[in-house]
Design an enzyme around this catalytic site. Structure first.
Site, PDB file in Angstrom:
ATOM      1  N   GLY A  89       0.869  -1.177   0.000  1.00 20.16           N
ATOM      2  CA  GLY A  89       0.000   0.000   0.000  1.00 20.16           C
ATOM      3  C   GLY A  89       0.908   1.231   0.000  1.00 20.16           C
ATOM      4  O   GLY A  89       1.852   1.313   0.795  1.00 20.16           O
ATOM      5  N   ASP A 146      -1.511   4.483  -6.341  1.00 16.98           N
ATOM      6  CA  ASP A 146      -0.070   4.432  -6.052  1.00 16.98           C
ATOM      7  C   ASP A 146       0.656   5.621  -6.642  1.00 16.98           C
ATOM      8  O   ASP A 146       1.727   6.000  -6.183  1.00 16.98           O
ATOM      9  CB  ASP A 146       0.526   3.132  -6.594  1.00 16.98           C
ATOM     10  N   ASN A 173      -3.233   2.531 -10.239  1.00 16.78           N
ATOM     11  CA  ASN A 173      -3.598   1.725  -9.063  1.00 16.78           C
ATOM     12  C   ASN A 173      -3.517   0.244  -9.452  1.00 16.78           C
ATOM     13  O   ASN A 173      -3.207  -0.105 -10.603  1.00 16.78           O
ATOM     14  CB  ASN A 173      -5.006   2.111  -8.571  1.00 16.78           C
ATOM     15  N   LYS A 174      -3.801  -0.611  -8.523  1.00 12.81           N
ATOM     16  CA  LYS A 174      -3.689  -2.067  -8.705  1.00 12.81           C
ATOM     17  C   LYS A 174      -4.347  -2.522 -10.011  1.00 12.81           C
ATOM     18  O   LYS A 174      -5.425  -2.052 -10.374  1.00 12.81           O
ATOM     19  CB  LYS A 174      -4.344  -2.752  -7.502  1.00 12.81           C
TER      20      LYS A 174
END
Ligand code: MRU
Length: 361
Positions: A54, A243, A253-254
């Site tokens: 994270g 991120d 992001n993911k």
């Protein structure tokens, strides 16, 4: 975050033992273990092995990593910075945290660096909590407004999230989940759709565990279910973390986040990213974001609790298959309804984020 009725953070400094403590996230949800980081190697390993993960938590761990390195060798600032920088590429919070540590420490006499490094790392830990709380408050206002419009026709507000952008991804509160926690505290009945988030299953393993600890109603779905749920009118809003967000408002992001944003756009579901300003890379363009590629065995294998009570890893793909394990994707600004920061909610656009950038100077 509350864990077993006790308030805990994802990382903290234990003054008595002069050590840094973390919750080992690589073992959740099957085993809960707090481990110590005692040196630079421990901090680097914690980040690469995803004992911590994270974006904001990676940043704070790196700051403590600098402290641990300097405690062993006060002249090792440059070497420690390089080692930590090499751990994971995508979350800009890592660079941000190391830059901040270096700014303060480079001008400090070597013999005073250890004390100062600890002070700055502790300050960053504290600030991260306040920042995430503020993100939660700003985002909760959006959920409360949505709920006002929907309360006559349904029993809960349905939020979809991807990966884990909760307290476990930060020091406490989280970003996307801080929005949920603050909305619930303000009286909005929230139900969360949790994407499992293959390959590492941060949604299934971490978000479900975290929401369960806080007693927030939630349902785990496979990564491909979001589009269907949105077509069925079962998602009122998507909230994710990030991120690295660019000045243009593109949200990295993911992996899989982009597909959710596309489905949200197609179904007129608002799509927000909850983002501390430390995750905004004001100098990045979409093309310049380094996207992490991880080991193939995260895709070919899956880890879980077997019926005999032991955590086991099993192969799900044939031997020798070609595998690509891309960790993150980029959701273009045009698909992002807004960016929730500790300073309020901004349009995902260069004009809006430039204003924020100017206000920070
Ligand atoms: O690979 P991970 O688990 O570090 O990825 C985490 C995410 O993608 C989060 O959504 C992101 O870091 C934001 S956390 C507040």
């Amino acid at each position: 975050m509350m864990i077993g009725g006790e308030r805990l953070q994802s990382i903290w400094y234990d003054r008595n033992a002069d050590t840094v403590c973390i919750i080992d996230q690589s073992r959740l949800p099957h085993e809960f273990e707090i481990i110590d980081l005692n040196n630079l190697g421990d901090a680097c390993h914690a980040i690469t092995s995803m004992q911590v993960r994270g974006a904001p938590l990676i940043g704070v761990t790196a700051a403590y990593g600098v402290y641990l390195a300097l405690r062993d060798d006060p002249a090792s600032l440059e070497q420690a910075t390089q080692a930590l920088l090499a751990t994971r590429p995508t979350a800009v919070n890592l660079q941000w945290a190391l830059q901040r540590m270096n700014q303060g420490l480079a001008a400090t006499a070597v013999e005073q660096r250890v004390t100062q490094a600890l002070e700055v790392a502790q300050l960053m830990e504290k600030e991260d909590i306040a920042i995430c709380e503020a993100i939660g408050e700003h985002g909760a206002a959006i959920l409360a407004n949505l709920w006002e419009a929907k309360r006559e026709s349904q029993s809960a507000l349905n939020v979809l999230t991807h990966c884990n952008a909760g307290a476990l991804a930060t020091v406490d509160w989280g970003t996307a989940l801080a929005v949920v926690y603050k909305a619930v505290a303000a009286g909005v009945p929230v139900h969360v759709w949790v994407d499992e988030t293959r390959p590492r299953n941060q949604g299934a393993a971490l978000t479900c565990w975290e929401l369960g600890q806080q007693d927030i109603p939630h349902t785990l779905v496979v990564d491909n279910a979001g589009g269907h749920l949105m077509q069925q009118g079962k998602v009122d809003i998507c909230v994710v973390g990030s991120d690295r967000t660019t000045l243009d408002g593109d949200v990295c992001n993911k992996i899989g986040t982009y597909l959710k944003a596309l489905a949200a756009d197609d179904n007129a579901v608002p799509f927000y990213a909850a983002v501390p300003i430390s995750s905004i890379d004001f100098s990045a363009t979409q093309e310049g974001i380094p996207i992490e590629e991880r080991a193939a065995d995260e895709v070919s294998h899956i880890t879980g609790l077997a019926d005999d009570g032991l955590v086991k890893r099993v192969r799900v793909a044939p031997h020798g298959v070609a595998i690509s394990n891309i960790g993150f994707d980029i959701t273009p600004a045009r698909l992002v309804t807004g960016i929730i920061t500790e300073r309020g909610v901004f349009e995902a656009s260069r004009a809006s984020l430039q204003q924020l950038s100017t206000a920070l100077d």
